[in-house]
Design an enzyme around this catalytic site. Structure first.
Site, PDB file in Angstrom:
ATOM      1  N   ARG A   6       0.718  -1.221  -0.003  1.00  0.00           N
ATOM      2  CA  ARG A   6      -0.153   0.043  -0.053  1.00  0.00           C
ATOM      3  C   ARG A   6       0.846   1.250  -0.092  1.00  0.00           C
ATOM      4  NH1 ARG A   6       2.427   2.247   3.217  1.00  0.00           N
ATOM      5  NH2 ARG A   6       2.827   1.968   5.545  1.00  0.00           N
ATOM      6  N   SER A  11       4.578  -1.374   3.019  1.00  0.00           N
ATOM      7  CA  SER A  11       3.790  -2.750   3.615  1.00  0.00           C
ATOM      8  C   SER A  11       4.148  -4.177   3.175  1.00  0.00           C
ATOM      9  CB  SER A  11       2.226  -2.248   3.758  1.00  0.00           C
ATOM     10  OG  SER A  11       2.093  -1.145   4.440  1.00  0.00           O
ATOM     11  N   SER A  12       5.254  -4.338   2.960  1.00  0.00           N
ATOM     12  CA  SER A  12       5.603  -5.672   2.419  1.00  0.00           C
ATOM     13  C   SER A  12       5.334  -6.655   3.556  1.00  0.00           C
ATOM     14  CB  SER A  12       7.068  -5.947   2.032  1.00  0.00           C
ATOM     15  OG  SER A  12       8.030  -5.677   3.333  1.00  0.00           O
ATOM     16  N   ASP A  38      -2.205  -0.989   7.518  1.00  0.00           N
ATOM     17  CA  ASP A  38      -1.583  -1.620   6.633  1.00  0.00           C
ATOM     18  C   ASP A  38      -2.491  -2.988   6.201  1.00  0.00           C
ATOM     19  OD1 ASP A  38      -0.069   0.412   6.975  1.00  0.00           O
ATOM     20  OD2 ASP A  38       1.760  -0.848   7.662  1.00  0.00           O
ATOM     21  N   TYR A  88       9.514   3.871  16.433  1.00  0.00           N
ATOM     22  CA  TYR A  88       7.888   3.808  16.235  1.00  0.00           C
ATOM     23  C   TYR A  88       7.084   3.261  17.776  1.00  0.00           C
ATOM     24  CZ  TYR A  88       3.740   1.946  14.259  1.00  0.00           C
ATOM     25  OH  TYR A  88       2.216   1.987  13.798  1.00  0.00           O
TER      26      TYR A  88
HETATM   27  C1  GLA Z   1       3.555   1.780   9.657  1.00  0.00           C
HETATM   28  C2  GLA Z   1       2.382   0.853  10.785  1.00  0.00           C
HETATM   29  C3  GLA Z   1       1.260   1.578  10.479  1.00  0.00           C
HETATM   30  C4  GLA Z   1       1.111   2.987  10.437  1.00  0.00           C
HETATM   31  C5  GLA Z   1       2.286   3.846   9.846  1.00  0.00           C
HETATM   32  C6  GLA Z   1       2.305   5.170   9.993  1.00  0.00           C
HETATM   33  O1  GLA Z   1       3.161   1.442   8.491  1.00  0.00           O
HETATM   34  O2  GLA Z   1       2.487  -0.259  10.221  1.00  0.00           O
HETATM   35  O3  GLA Z   1       0.228   1.067  11.400  1.00  0.00           O
HETATM   36  O4  GLA Z   1       1.137   3.567  11.994  1.00  0.00           O
HETATM   37  O5  GLA Z   1       3.371   3.011  10.187  1.00  0.00           O
HETATM   38  O6  GLA Z   1       1.033   5.758   9.715  1.00  0.00           O
END
Ligand code: GLA
Length: 399
Positions: A41, A140-141, A186, A236
């Site tokens: 995505r 988002s792999s 994601d 994160y």
């Molecule tokens: C990563 C996480 C998501 C989201 C984004 C930031 O992709 O997997 O859940 O928090 O960072 O928007």
């Protein structure tokens, strides 16, 4: 390179599917019974809001993870082979698997655990995974892998799962087995994406609204900085706990429910750092809502300005950008509307990865080339870029 047309996309999936089938046949000595696919995505706006119950606007892209599989001839396990690393793992199916090495298999162990904890008796399978979602590139792999495997398991069981439930199961896998405390964005878009456009997701209520991406006049150019800063994973989790702390100080269950005036009134109590984190989340929510409307009515100027504002907020208040991402946004802004660019921002978790640029389709190739040239001059690195169109969420290709 010209923008990818829909038939090129179909060809791309067909080629990947052919690769999955032939590699499966070579490895396991018979053709696969099932082939499933789940996309990566790009998030158009609304980053670092999902785990605070905020708004996000992701779109599934034409990059997929495919899994080819067949019932196993022996054993009570899932044997999974990754074509990317040329490595196989055996995941037992009678008790929750334990996380461990190789670490790429933890996503799969987590998905298996999710099915087992929901009371499913899983059939033994041989499976092979191939992907053209750039690994670790912020597209988002990992969600594509989790959702593809969940799609395979529900297909093999003959019991389709509710899409939101499927996304939740995959998010649990990420939390418990990959140890990343991510939000739901994601996994949800990989499960629910469609060809008409993006999806506005309210991560508090779980409600979704399709946001059609009007016409073929504009495209989204994804530029991969090819840099991933190692502090990303730990940072994160730190950002996430700062948001929890800010919500507690403000007296709201989730930061996404706070309003800007409330945050401003509490500046002294929050202190500088939590104030900035909170300001990002509440203003990003407002931007995501406004951008969804702008995208829908084809108001590219407004959508693009909101993207630039979002980038500044992620860079200065939330502090998740990187010098390379800042360069890519700055270079896009320099090209400007005169050169076909309406807006740009980093996308996803940050600390490297990709930017997304809203660009006139007819100028996309020229813009991509110009970004690559200037990026090389500034950072002595090659840029990979491609033009993304909205694509279909997880689906069964065969079986
Ligand atoms: C990563 C996480 C998501 C989201 C984004 C930031 O992709 O997997 O859940 O928090 O960072 O928007």
């Amino acid at each position: 390179m010209t923008p990818i047309a829909r038939d090129d996309h179909d060809k791309r999936v067909a080629v990947l599917s052919g690769t999955a089938a032939s590699e499966f046949t070579e490895k396991f000595g018979r053709p696969p019974r099932w082939i499933v696919a789940a996309p990566g995505r790009v998030n158009l706006i609304g980053d670092h809001t999902d785990y605070s119950g905020g708004l996000v606007l992701p779109m599934a892209i034409e990059r997929y993870t495919l899994i080819a599989a067949a019932p196993a001839r022996e054993g009570r396990r899932l044997q999974l082979h990754s074509a990317a690393v040329n490595q196989s793992v055996d995941i037992p199916l009678d008790a929750p698997p334990t996380a461990g090495e190789p670490s790429w298999a933890n996503y799969a162990r987590g998905v298996v655990a999710g099915f087992l904890s929901r009371g499913h008796a899983l059939p033994a399978l041989d499976a092979l995974v191939v992907s053209d979602v750039p690994l670790g590139g912020g597209l988002s792999s990992s969600a594509a892998f989790e959702v593809a495997l969940a799609t395979l398991l529900e297909t093999a069981l003959g019991q389709p799962m509710d899409l939101i439930e499927k996304a939740r199961l995959c998010r649990e896998a990420e939390h418990q087995y990959a140890r990343v405390p991510c939000g739901i964005m994601d996994q949800l878009i990989s499960a629910m994406g469609n060809e008409s456009g993006a999806l506005l997701i309210d991560c508090h209520t779980g409600k979704t609204r399709p946001v059609p991406f009007a016409g073929a006049k504009m495209s989204l150019l994804i530029a991969n900085s090819e840099v991933r800063h190692s502090l990303g994973a730990g940072a994160y989790a730190v950002r996430r706990s700062e948001c929890v702390e800010a919500a507690r100080t403000l007296g709201v269950p989730e930061l996404g429910q706070a309003k800007l005036a409330q945050v401003q009134a509490a500046e002294a109590r929050l202190g500088g750092l939590l104030f900035r984190r909170a300001r990002h989340v509440v203003t990003e929510n407002e931007r995501a809502a406004a951008a969804a409307q702008a995208f829908e009515r084809g108001d590219w100027h407004t959508a693009g300005s909101l993207m630039y504002d979002s980038h500044r907020s992620l860079r200065d208040d939330f502090e998740v950008s990187s010098p390379e991402l800042d360069t890519l946004v700055e270079l896009a802004a320099d090209i400007g509307e005169g050169g076909g660019v309406s807006g740009a921002r980093m996308t996803g978790g940050g600390f490297g990865g990709c930017t997304v640029t809203l660009v006139a389709t007819e100028r996309a190739a020229a813009v991509g080339e110009r970004l690559a040239e200037r990026y090389r001059q500034r950072h002595q690195r090659a840029l990979t870029w491609f033009v993304a169109r909205p694509s279909r969420g997880a689906h069964v290709l065969q079986g």
